[in-house]
Design a protein around this motif. Structure first.
Motif, PDB file in Angstrom:
ATOM      1  N   ILE A 145       0.847  -1.191   0.000  1.00 13.23           N
ATOM      2  CA  ILE A 145       0.000   0.000   0.000  1.00 13.23           C
ATOM      3  C   ILE A 145       0.888   1.248   0.000  1.00 13.23           C
ATOM      4  N   GLY A 146       1.936   1.207   0.815  1.00 12.29           N
ATOM      5  CA  GLY A 146       2.875   2.319   0.831  1.00 12.29           C
ATOM      6  C   GLY A 146       3.534   2.524  -0.521  1.00 12.29           C
ATOM      7  N   ALA A 147       3.889   1.402  -1.184  1.00 11.58           N
ATOM      8  CA  ALA A 147       4.496   1.505  -2.512  1.00 11.58           C
ATOM      9  C   ALA A 147       3.510   2.076  -3.524  1.00 11.58           C
ATOM     10  N   SER A 148       2.239   1.664  -3.428  1.00  9.20           N
ATOM     11  CA  SER A 148       1.233   2.207  -4.346  1.00  9.20           C
ATOM     12  C   SER A 148       1.032   3.698  -4.108  1.00  9.20           C
ATOM     13  N   PHE A 259      11.644   8.051  -1.611  1.00 10.25           N
ATOM     14  CA  PHE A 259      12.829   7.199  -1.497  1.00 10.25           C
ATOM     15  C   PHE A 259      13.567   7.486  -0.192  1.00 10.25           C
ATOM     16  N   LEU A 260      13.746   8.747   0.138  1.00 12.85           N
ATOM     17  CA  LEU A 260      14.440   9.114   1.362  1.00 12.85           C
ATOM     18  C   LEU A 260      13.646   8.735   2.612  1.00 12.85           C
ATOM     19  N   SER A 261      12.309   8.727   2.487  1.00 19.39           N
ATOM     20  CA  SER A 261      11.484   8.398   3.658  1.00 19.39           C
ATOM     21  C   SER A 261      11.701   6.966   4.127  1.00 19.39           C
ATOM     22  N   VAL A 262      12.191   6.089   3.240  1.00 19.62           N
ATOM     23  CA  VAL A 262      12.493   4.712   3.636  1.00 19.62           C
ATOM     24  C   VAL A 262      13.582   4.693   4.709  1.00 19.62           C
ATOM     25  N   LEU A 263      14.494   5.659   4.654  1.00 22.43           N
ATOM     26  CA  LEU A 263      15.556   5.731   5.653  1.00 22.43           C
ATOM     27  C   LEU A 263      14.989   5.955   7.051  1.00 22.43           C
ATOM     28  N   MET A 269      10.530   0.328  11.961  1.00 18.19           N
ATOM     29  CA  MET A 269      10.154  -1.071  11.866  1.00 18.19           C
ATOM     30  C   MET A 269      11.075  -1.941  12.724  1.00 18.19           C
ATOM     31  N   ARG A 270      12.358  -1.626  12.716  1.00 16.68           N
ATOM     32  CA  ARG A 270      13.314  -2.387  13.524  1.00 16.68           C
ATOM     33  C   ARG A 270      13.009  -2.230  15.015  1.00 16.68           C
ATOM     34  N   LEU A 271      12.745  -1.006  15.434  1.00 14.15           N
ATOM     35  CA  LEU A 271      12.428  -0.755  16.835  1.00 14.15           C
ATOM     36  C   LEU A 271      11.152  -1.472  17.261  1.00 14.15           C
ATOM     37  N   VAL A 310       9.676  14.334   3.893  1.00 13.26           N
ATOM     38  CA  VAL A 310      10.337  13.052   4.166  1.00 13.26           C
ATOM     39  C   VAL A 310       9.825  12.469   5.483  1.00 13.26           C
ATOM     40  N   ALA A 311       9.770  13.298   6.530  1.00 16.05           N
ATOM     41  CA  ALA A 311       9.303  12.828   7.837  1.00 16.05           C
ATOM     42  C   ALA A 311       7.843  12.388   7.773  1.00 16.05           C
ATOM     43  N   PHE A 312       7.024  13.154   7.040  1.00 16.36           N
ATOM     44  CA  PHE A 312       5.597  12.833   6.931  1.00 16.36           C
ATOM     45  C   PHE A 312       5.395  11.453   6.305  1.00 16.36           C
ATOM     46  N   PHE A 313       6.062  11.193   5.190  1.00 13.72           N
ATOM     47  CA  PHE A 313       5.855   9.924   4.507  1.00 13.72           C
ATOM     48  C   PHE A 313       6.481   8.747   5.255  1.00 13.72           C
ATOM     49  N   ALA A 314       7.590   8.966   5.942  1.00 14.98           N
ATOM     50  CA  ALA A 314       8.170   7.899   6.756  1.00 14.98           C
ATOM     51  C   ALA A 314       7.196   7.494   7.858  1.00 14.98           C
ATOM     52  N   ALA A 315       6.631   8.479   8.550  1.00 15.98           N
ATOM     53  CA  ALA A 315       5.693   8.196   9.632  1.00 15.98           C
ATOM     54  C   ALA A 315       4.413   7.559   9.111  1.00 15.98           C
ATOM     55  N   PHE A 316       3.875   8.131   8.026  1.00 13.34           N
ATOM     56  CA  PHE A 316       2.621   7.608   7.481  1.00 13.34           C
ATOM     57  C   PHE A 316       2.775   6.154   7.043  1.00 13.34           C
TER      58      PHE A 316
END
Length: 400
Positions: A145-148, A259-263, A269-271, A310-316
């Motif tokens: 879903i995130g990729a879409s 792409f940067l939001s994956v960082l 996810m690890r935490l 970047v922060a918005f999409f990483a969190a979402f």
């Protein structure tokens, strides 16, 4: 913690086909997100309130029908409900494609929402996977879903530049029909014993919304999609007006940002999964979401805008992948379809109220009013996070 045991061949086929189906459907919905607030301004009579209604309209019918269709899928089987929902979604897309007014688009969006199959798809994924693989299955679907979402933000502006909103809605209808083919030819048939569970009583449905195990999750997904819809009432316009980026070039911003939001997504996810600190990971993600949306709505220059995106999409994307897996773990096996229907009801109610309340806040209070309307529900979500019950099978770090 996610098990290290591999999925069986049948589970892999089920999860990947359902992830593909869900991605096709969400791709169509997400493509409109960065476009409607821009292109609707060219339609006579467009106001922030009217545009907000058009943006969130599908969420109301989605919310109204998720539980009934989830319940129906518990009675007659998942696949017939999913196919019927995809056909309704395609019809609504075609209505919006040929509309020459904002009212026509709103009607089409309401019809899109009538294909309310999100909960049923998630329930089918739970039916076709073992308990130990379920979190992994939901995470894979959530990641797709995130990729879409990422793909939609890139190709949506390109399609709109070529043929306007009409082309975007037409492609959305085509994706829904491809989804029907995926259901018929690719998705495995669930076990017969799963297709005919016990009858769900009204009291059981109401109890889900009050359940200490499920209520914080339902409110969380409501807030997540409320903030998403409300923020995109101004984000595309700000990119065009304040950052001087042409609307057909917005994909050049979204692509590197996603792409940067994956960082930022991977450490969360690890935490949450490897170290079992789910509440902490979610609290960090919610905080990032609220700070970033305030920055996006209020502005602050090019650098601030890029960091906030970047922060918005990483969190979402982290929260979008995490919340449905929590529901599948907490719900009773015989009520998974209904529980996921309740989850999706909350999700799409958030989308509807985010569009409508966000449009109203923008009309009355401008960007400051919209920022307040986004942040206040998120703060309540943070407060309710302490009520989130430990997930069955979580390690000691999370339950301590």
């Amino acid at each position: 913690m996610i098990t290290r045991n591999p999925m069986s061949r049948g589970e892999r086929r089920a999860v990947l086909s359902l992830a593909l189906l869900y991605s096709f459907r969400m791709l169509g919905l997400f493509m409109v997100l960065p476009l409607l607030a821009l292109y609707a301004t060219d339609i006579p009579g467009a106001t922030p309130m009217a545009i907000g209604l058009a943006l969130g309209a599908y969420g109301l019918t989605q919310a109204a029908l998720q539980i009934p269709l989830g319940w129906l899928s518990d009675r007659v089987g998942r696949k017939p409900v999913i196919v019927a929902g995809l056909l309704l979604f395609a019809l609504g897309s075609l209505i919006a494609a040929v509309a020459d007014s904002l009212t026509g688009i709103v009607i089409g969006r309401f019809m899109q929402g009538a294909g309310a199959i999100a909960g049923t798809v998630m329930a089918l994924a739970a039916d076709l996977t073992s308990e130990e693989q379920r979190t992994k299955a939901m995470a894979i679907i959530g990641a797709c879903i995130g990729a879409s979402f990422a793909i939609a933000l890139v190709i949506g502006p390109l399609l709109a530049a070529a043929g306007g909103l009409s082309l975007v809605f037409s492609v959305t209808a085509g994706l829904a029909l491809i989804g029907v083919a995926v259901v018929v030819f690719m998705v495995p048939k669930p076990p017969a014993a799963v297709q005919v569970p016990q009858t769900v009583q009204r009291g059981q449905v109401l109890a889900m919304f009050a359940s200490p195990a499920l209520a914080p999750i339902y409110f969380g997904v409501f807030c997540l999609h409320y903030v998403l819809m409300a923020s995109f009432l101004v984000v595309p316009a700000a990119m065009e007006a304040e950052l001087a980026i042409p609307r057909d070039a917005h994909w050049q911003v979204y692509l590197p940002v996603l792409f940067l939001s994956v960082l930022g997504l991977l450490p969360l996810m690890r935490l949450g999964e490897r170290y079992g600190r789910l509440r902490l990971a979610m609290a960090i993600a919610i905080s990032l979401l609220l700070v970033s949306v305030a920055a996006l709505v209020l502005g602050g220059g090019m650098l601030v805008y890029w960091v906030a995106l970047v922060a918005f999409f990483a969190a979402f994307n982290y929260l979008e992948a995490t919340l449905p897996s929590l529901v599948s773990k907490q719900a009773q096996p015989s009520l998974k379809g209904t529980a996921m229907g309740a989850f999706s009801t909350s999700q799409f109610l958030g989308a509807f109220f985010g569009g409508v309340a966000g449009g109203a806040a923008l009309s009355v209070g401008g960007p400051v009013g919209l920022a307040i309307a986004c942040v206040l529900p998120g703060l309540l979500w943070l407060a309710l996070l302490v009520r989130l019950e430990p997930v069955p099978g979580a390690n000691r770090a999370e339950t301590a």
